[in-house]
Design an enzyme around this catalytic site. Structure first.
Site, PDB file in Angstrom:
ATOM      1  N   ASN A 280     -10.663  -3.120  -6.308  1.00  0.00           N
ATOM      2  CA  ASN A 280      -9.836  -2.203  -7.101  1.00  0.00           C
ATOM      3  C   ASN A 280     -10.418  -1.875  -8.476  1.00  0.00           C
ATOM      4  OD1 ASN A 280      -6.641  -3.385  -5.770  1.00  0.00           O
ATOM      5  ND2 ASN A 280      -7.906  -1.637  -5.128  1.00  0.00           N
TER       6      ASN A 280
ATOM      7  N   ASP B 168       0.812  -1.217   0.000  1.00  0.00           N
ATOM      8  CA  ASP B 168       0.000   0.000   0.000  1.00  0.00           C
ATOM      9  C   ASP B 168       0.847   1.269   0.000  1.00  0.00           C
ATOM     10  OD1 ASP B 168      -2.301   1.469   0.036  1.00  0.00           O
ATOM     11  OD2 ASP B 168      -2.684   1.224   2.176  1.00  0.00           O
TER      12      ASP B 168
HETATM   13  C1  FPP Z   1      -2.114  -0.029  -3.214  1.00  0.00           C
HETATM   14  O1  FPP Z   1      -1.591   1.304  -3.207  1.00  0.00           O
HETATM   15  C2  FPP Z   1      -1.599  -0.749  -4.355  1.00  0.00           C
HETATM   16  C3  FPP Z   1      -2.364  -1.331  -5.325  1.00  0.00           C
HETATM   17  C4  FPP Z   1      -3.829  -1.295  -5.304  1.00  0.00           C
HETATM   18  C5  FPP Z   1      -1.746  -2.005  -6.485  1.00  0.00           C
HETATM   19  C6  FPP Z   1      -0.508  -2.782  -6.179  1.00  0.00           C
HETATM   20  C7  FPP Z   1       0.047  -3.295  -7.443  1.00  0.00           C
HETATM   21  C8  FPP Z   1       1.350  -3.300  -7.761  1.00  0.00           C
HETATM   22  C9  FPP Z   1       2.417  -2.861  -6.824  1.00  0.00           C
HETATM   23  C10 FPP Z   1       1.789  -3.809  -9.087  1.00  0.00           C
HETATM   24  C11 FPP Z   1       1.628  -5.298  -9.137  1.00  0.00           C
HETATM   25  C12 FPP Z   1       2.594  -5.918 -10.025  1.00  0.00           C
HETATM   26  C13 FPP Z   1       3.415  -6.927  -9.667  1.00  0.00           C
HETATM   27  C14 FPP Z   1       4.366  -7.423 -10.675  1.00  0.00           C
HETATM   28  C15 FPP Z   1       3.427  -7.540  -8.318  1.00  0.00           C
HETATM   29  P1  FPP Z   1      -2.576   2.521  -3.448  1.00  0.00           P
HETATM   30  O2  FPP Z   1      -2.674   2.764  -4.914  1.00  0.00           O
HETATM   31  O3  FPP Z   1      -3.889   2.250  -2.793  1.00  0.00           O
HETATM   32  O4  FPP Z   1      -1.814   3.676  -2.757  1.00  0.00           O
HETATM   33  P2  FPP Z   1      -2.473   4.918  -1.988  1.00  0.00           P
HETATM   34  O5  FPP Z   1      -3.173   4.348  -0.792  1.00  0.00           O
HETATM   35  O6  FPP Z   1      -1.307   5.749  -1.624  1.00  0.00           O
HETATM   36  O7  FPP Z   1      -3.403   5.582  -2.951  1.00  0.00           O
END
Ligand code: FPP
Length: 237
Positions: A70, A22
């Site tokens: 998501n 996250d």
């Molecule tokens: C949460 O941070 C993250 C996600 C919803 C997506 C995670 C996906 C990846 C890191 C890429 C996956 C790919 C591989 C190869 C494993 P957020 O977007 O909710 O962050 P925020 O809370 O700061 O908005």
């Protein structure tokens, strides 16, 4: 498993670590960049942490890459995450070269067809790997997983008296995967967000304020040290 640190103190490396990756969006925003920039950094961080976990003897690493919730995000952001997954799966060196076994949990049906094929390919190609198992939670939701399990149990006509915890576990995506020992959530949020709802019953939780792209090997080491200070009793004394 025992692992000697620089000071030679033996410690217990968690057999199964699960991570909620996250903070990518906030990390990018802080830099005045689009959210996709944060996810790219997040995917890179996953590879670094996975390589390190494999090196120190972690047996299973599960990461929350995309939740059933998501899909509510802007299409552009979803497409960006899917492209990162494509890149990862197309580069078989990520798992073949690392001797890592690749697995997926989640509902595959609503994922793009080409990604589903790449997932199957990755699972097949890495089946014989003897190192760590990397589990990507993709279109995963804990409640969705339990709901689907209940449906299958009913559809199979299982008698009520035969339903116990072991049977329910056997209907989950994680049927043959041990429960996580340690669940890490960076970015200063203190919730599980529908991740491994059933499996986390006795997991240790570790929260960190660092945003996922900034989460370092040192931060992971801190989490493992903290895990070593916990006294896991599993309901006993
Ligand atoms: C949460 O941070 C993250 C996600 C919803 C997506 C995670 C996906 C990846 C890191 C890429 C996956 C790919 C591989 C190869 C494993 P957020 O977007 O909710 O962050 P925020 O809370 O700061 O908005």
């Amino acid at each position: 498993m025992l692992f000697k640190k620089e000071n030679n103190a033996p410690r217990n490396v968690p057999g199964h670590i699960a991570i909620i990756m996250d903070g990518n969006g906030r990390w990018a925003k802080n830099k005045g960049m689009p959210r996709s920039f944060g996810h790219t950094a997040g995917a890179k961080k996953f590879k670094e942490i996975a390589r390190y976990c494999n090196k120190i003897g972690v047996k299973y690493l599960t990461v929350y890459a995309f939740s059933t919730e998501n899909w509510k995000r802007p299409k552009e952001e979803i497409d960006g995450i899917m492209n990162l997954l494509r890149d990862y799966l197309l580069d078989t060196a990520n798992f073949k070269g690392e001797n890592v076994r690749l697995r997926f949990i989640g509902d595959r049906e609503s994922l793009p067809q080409d990604i589903r094929l790449l997932m199957e390919n990755g699972e097949r190609e890495s089946e014989g790997a003897t190192g760590m198992t990397a589990i990507l939670a993709l279109n995963y939701g804990g409640r969705d997983e339990i709901t689907k399990a209940v449906r299958s149990i009913v559809a199979n006509g299982v008698e009520a008296e035969k339903i116990d915890e072991a049977l329910i576990s056997s209907y989950l995506y994680t049927a043959d995967i041990p429960d996580p020992d340690l669940i890490i959530r960076p970015s200063g949020e203190y919730r599980l967000s529908n991740f491994l709802t059933w499996q986390s019953a006795y997991s240790e939780f570790y929260f960190d304020n660092v945003l996922w792209p900034d989460f370092s090997i040192k931060d992971l080491e801190k989490a493992i040290d903290e895990y070593n200070r916990r006294n896991r009793r599993f309901g006993g004394v």
